[in-house]
Design a protein around this motif. Structure first.
Motif, PDB file in Angstrom:
ATOM      1  N   MET A   1      38.148  46.388  13.452  1.00  0.00           N
ATOM      2  CA  MET A   1      36.929  46.973  14.014  1.00  0.00           C
ATOM      3  C   MET A   1      36.493  48.191  13.197  1.00  0.00           C
ATOM      4  O   MET A   1      35.316  48.369  12.896  1.00  0.00           O
ATOM      5  CB  MET A   1      37.182  47.334  15.489  1.00  0.00           C
ATOM      6  CG  MET A   1      36.004  47.918  16.219  1.00  0.00           C
ATOM      7  SD  MET A   1      35.835  49.676  15.936  1.00  0.00           S
ATOM      8  CE  MET A   1      37.207  50.283  16.916  1.00  0.00           C
TER       9      MET A   1
ATOM     10  N   HIS B   1      33.311  51.809  20.897  1.00  0.00           N
ATOM     11  CA  HIS B   1      34.199  50.868  20.201  1.00  0.00           C
ATOM     12  C   HIS B   1      35.521  50.683  20.928  1.00  0.00           C
ATOM     13  O   HIS B   1      36.087  49.614  20.926  1.00  0.00           O
ATOM     14  CB  HIS B   1      34.458  51.384  18.786  1.00  0.00           C
ATOM     15  CG  HIS B   1      33.218  51.683  18.030  1.00  0.00           C
ATOM     16  ND1 HIS B   1      32.631  52.926  18.023  1.00  0.00           N
ATOM     17  CD2 HIS B   1      32.426  50.886  17.279  1.00  0.00           C
ATOM     18  CE1 HIS B   1      31.533  52.886  17.285  1.00  0.00           C
ATOM     19  NE2 HIS B   1      31.386  51.673  16.818  1.00  0.00           N
TER      20      HIS B   1
ATOM     21  N   GLY C   1      34.060  45.272  18.603  1.00  0.00           N
ATOM     22  CA  GLY C   1      33.774  45.113  17.179  1.00  0.00           C
ATOM     23  C   GLY C   1      32.840  43.940  17.035  1.00  0.00           C
ATOM     24  O   GLY C   1      31.839  43.858  17.735  1.00  0.00           O
TER      25      GLY C   1
ATOM     26  N   ALA D   1      34.188  56.256  15.263  1.00  0.00           N
ATOM     27  CA  ALA D   1      34.518  55.517  16.484  1.00  0.00           C
ATOM     28  C   ALA D   1      35.271  56.472  17.399  1.00  0.00           C
ATOM     29  O   ALA D   1      36.195  57.107  16.948  1.00  0.00           O
ATOM     30  CB  ALA D   1      35.397  54.306  16.166  1.00  0.00           C
ATOM     31  N   ASN D   2      34.851  56.602  18.666  1.00  0.00           N
ATOM     32  CA  ASN D   2      33.616  56.099  19.204  1.00  0.00           C
ATOM     33  C   ASN D   2      32.445  56.924  18.672  1.00  0.00           C
ATOM     34  O   ASN D   2      32.628  58.006  18.160  1.00  0.00           O
ATOM     35  CB  ASN D   2      33.647  56.195  20.725  1.00  0.00           C
ATOM     36  CG  ASN D   2      34.617  55.135  21.311  1.00  0.00           C
ATOM     37  OD1 ASN D   2      35.154  54.308  20.611  1.00  0.00           O
ATOM     38  ND2 ASN D   2      34.820  55.213  22.598  1.00  0.00           N
TER      39      ASN D   2
END
Lengths: 490, 320
Positions: free
Chosen positions: A218, A155, A448, A322-323
């Motif tokens: 995101m 991400h 995202g 995330a990640n």
């Protein structure tokens, strides 16, 4: 090597010498078109005024506590990253190439991660050697077959770019786990606006402020299904981590809570945070802790930073991360040489941004070349970062070269080698006048609903004369990076 | 709010409040010593040394500084990082706590605490301290007050604010109790309200009022000369003066009520119960009764309540 042509006031550029690719001046010493206004402005300001504003910027950063921690001596000393007041400019066309190139690369690397943990087509098709993937320190067996929300793994990424002598941008390194530095991009900009307001009026600089809004959007996007108003947190290892300032800054800018592992607790597969009003649910975690330390039940059992049971909750789909886990397989330096092939394999496109030429000791002809040219190459350990575990041939001693030769023969998979590249140089304020210093560029990419490249990035500058190492842990500083709006979209 | 963050907020403002009070104590102590003859009296501590007793630091100081003088005491309580009660020690712990709460206290409040910390550790503070101790302590005091002022003027009245208030006022009750205790103990006997005050005593009681920024207000509200009973009444029982114990207890209870929520008739935590009882006692007790019961035991009682409130807050909010 010649001095740039400067008009009346020579004090500021009096010591300036051209070498490598100069970001501000063309090879004949004339300011490049997009740098002209800045060049004129600097001449008018003069060294004393620049010095005054530089100190102002420094004080502002220190008072705001914009610091990082240096490990090693004195068990962690707080420092501010030296900030250079001369901005680095990127013109609109060049930026377009960078933006497209990064989107392409990130899309392909994300597909690569997904493939490695599922079908492994790329391994079966022999495009990337399986032993490199399974031997990578960032490869996580626990992720095999694990479906992640919306198939997005990386991400947030920070891809390090450099510009070689011919002026082309190349990718030097991918950072797909928990890249730091974006807070400096945003803070540098704030400080520059305070200290050089008039400069901004003369340039059409693309804003960077919306990064944290996009990051938040995101994070909301990866919330577990059915979660309308997800509770989002930033997970930090704690105040003693070198990037703590950044963790706190991002949480503040997004208006979400900054938590440590000990603030979180698992209850029936659900993640909760301990608050003054009891336990409250957590839906998405932007974690700034490495995989290994995330969950002592799954990874390192001695980790005190993580949250026992977190990975199980992630597997059950009860929390967004995330990640995602296991993204380190994509930024392993052993995999790096294959990135152009990875792009061609998944996207059927030619890479827009190239790699730096890389030799792999696993290939016998490469190994011979490396061992014969250690004094001219840069050797990197595949699982190290931050400028640690590196040999810079031209600056090395015989002992260091012998040591690396031994290491390479013992563990050829553990190293790669690249030609020593004279990174491009940029005017930098040193002891009251401007001098050229080598720079790189770390742009930040969010994956995202779409892949967004922050228009700007962290320009890192190697402050010691002639040095090619830009890492902050090795005496590097930073500059504000201005991406200029082109005439057509002004 | 996260329990860990709440705890850090509480301690941040406790430490800053303590640092401010140490600066006040040393400043007034130094000032008193400049008046000739104040140190006189066997068994009496000099005003600066008295600060060591108030801060319970006499033993740790003497362990490291045998046969030391006034300068050593000032140095120890101001710049010594090893001393947990020194201004620098307090401020660095306040900063460590604040560091982990940056995202809730905001940039301005964080920057102020960071500036104070950097100033204290630097050469400028040293030079100021040598050139004019009084000017130096005033700067520290004002810097602490600016911290509080930024909290008042930049933070919404939510849990963050109330945990900061709770820490500040609980600390103030505690330190005021200690100061009064030490001031009255050093005379061995509690002040006899009927005896005439000597000039020397007057200087000391005036000094006490001044160290609390209470001198002018006292004169206006008591409309009387400076005498011990009046000073005790003012610093313990006054409902409106911000450094009086009763005022501080009321602020603690208010903030606690805001943190806990719930309606007015319901008492949700033992900390609130303890504070409520202390508050009503301070409201209805007469100063003569304090002296009847004994001033020192009375002050001891306040200290005990303070400690228990701290423990209850810890148990209720920080150890989830």
């Amino acid at each position: 090597m010649l001095a740039p042509q400067v008009s009346e006031d020579t004090a500021l550029f009096g010591r300036y010498r051209l070498a490598a690719y100069d970001e501000m001046f063309d090879p004949r010493g004339r300011p490049r078109a997009h740098y002209r206004a800045l060049h004129d402005r600097l001449l008018r300001l003069g060294p004393e005024e620049l010095d005054r504003r530089h100190r102002l910027a420094d004080l502002s950063m220190r008072q705001q506590g914009i610091t990082f921690t240096v490990y090693g001596r004195d068990q962690g000393v707080e420092r501010i990253i030296p900030f250079d007041p001369i901005p680095r400019l990127v013109d609109a066309d060049e930026w377009l190439t960078i933006e497209r190139g990064l989107q392409q690369r990130v899309r392909a690397l994300n597909l690569f991660i997904r493939d490695v943990y599922h079908d492994r087509k790329i391994l079966r098709d022999r495009v990337v050697p399986p032993e490199l993937v399974f031997g990578a320190s960032g490869y996580r067996r626990e992720c095999v077959g694990l479906r992640v929300p919306r198939d997005v793994y990386m991400h947030v990424s920070g891809i390090d770019l450099i510009r070689g002598e011919d002026g082309r941008f190349l990718v030097l390194e991918d950072n797909c786990r928990t890249p730091s530095g974006v807070s400096y991009v945003l803070k540098n900009r704030q400080v520059m606006k305070q200290v050089f307001p008039a400069l901004f009026e003369q340039h059409n600089v693309r804003p960077v402020d919306d990064y944290t809004d996009n990051l938040l959007a995101m994070l909301r996007w990866i919330a577990p299904p059915g979660c309308d108003d997800p509770a989002i947190v930033v997970l930090t290892p704690g105040v003693h981590n070198s990037a703590y300032y950044e963790h706190s800054f991002l949480a503040r800018q997004m208006g979400v809570e900054l938590v440590e592992g000990r603030d979180l607790v698992l209850d029936r597969g659900q993640v909760f945070r301990r608050t003054t009003r009891g336990l409250q649910r957590v839906d998405v975690i932007y974690r700034r802790i490495d995989d290994d330390f995330l969950d002592p039940l799954t990874f390192r059992t001695d980790s005190l930073l993580g949250v026992p049971g977190l990975i199980a909750a992630y597997h059950a789909g009860n929390v967004g991360l995330a990640n995602a886990l296991g993204t380190g397989v994509a930024d392993d330096k052993g995999i790096y040489p294959f990135a152009p092939d990875i792009i061609r394999y998944y996207l059927g496109e030619e890479p827009i941004l190239g790699n730096v030429e890389t030799f792999r000791p696993l290939v016998p002809s490469h190994r011979q070349h490396i061992l014969a040219n250690l004094d001219r190459l840069v050797v990197k350990a595949v699982d190290a970062s931050g400028g640690y575990g590196m040999l810079i041939g031209p600056a090395s001693t015989r002992e260091q070269r012998e040591e690396f030769a031994r290491k390479i023969e013992q563990n050829p998979r553990g190293y790669i080698a690249q030609p020593t590249i004279q990174l491009s140089r940029h005017p930098t304020f040193i002891d009251g006048s401007l001098d050229g210093r080598h720079v790189d560029l770390r742009p930040f990419v969010l994956y995202g609903e779409e892949i967004q490249v922050l228009p700007g990035g962290l320009t890192r500058v190697a402050l010691p004369e002639g040095s090619l190492v830009v890492n902050s842990s090795q005496g590097g500083g930073t500059k504000d990076t201005w991406v200029l709006r082109g005439a057509e979209n002004a | 709010m996260l329990s860990r963050v709440a705890e850090s907020l509480f301690w941040t403002s406790r430490y800053i409040e303590r640092a401010e009070n140490v600066a006040r104590l040393l400043d007034i102590g130094l000032n008193l010593e400049l008046d000739a003859g104040v140190q006189a009296g066997p068994g009496d501590s000099s005003p600066v040394e008295l600060a060591l007793s108030i801060l319970a630091s006499r033993e740790s100081f003497q362990a490291g500084n045998p046969g030391a003088d006034r300068t050593a005491v000032l140095e120890y309580l101001t710049f010594d990082r090893r001393s947990p009660q020194s201004i620098l020690g307090m401020v660095s712990r306040a900063r460590e706590n604040a560091r982990s709460t940056q995202e809730v206290i905001g940039v301005d409040v964080w920057r102020q605490i960071n500036r104070l910390y950097l100033y204290l550790g630097g050469q400028r503070a040293r030079r100021r301290f040598v050139a004019s101790p009084s000017g130096f302590y005033t700067a520290i005091k004002e810097s602490c007050i600016l911290f509080e002022g930024l909290i008042q003027n930049t933070l919404p009245r939510d849990e963050v604010y109330h945990f900061l208030q709770l820490g500040r006022y609980l600390e103030r009750v505690d330190i005021m109790g200690r100061i009064l205790h030490a001031r009255c103990q050093s005379r061995i006997e509690p002040p006899d309200p009927t005896s005439g005050e000597t000039g020397l005593d007057l200087v000391r009681w005036t000094g006490l009022l001044r160290s609390c920024s209470a001198y002018g207000t006292y004169l206006r509200s008591e409309r009387d000369r400076i005498e011990p009973v009046g000073v005790i009444r003012f610093l313990v029982l006054d409902p409106d003066f911000p450094r009086a114990i009763r005022f501080c207890v009321a602020r603690c209870r208010e903030s606690l009520k805001e943190i806990v929520g719930g309606d007015d008739d319901e008492v949700a935590s033992s900390a609130e119960r303890l504070l409520g009882r202390l508050e009503s006692e301070l409201r209805y007790i007469d100063v003569a009764e304090i002296f009847d019961r004994g001033l020192l035991p009375f002050l001891d009682g306040i200290q005990t309540t303070c400690r228990r409130v701290g423990e209850e807050i810890q148990r209720t909010f920080f150890l989830v």
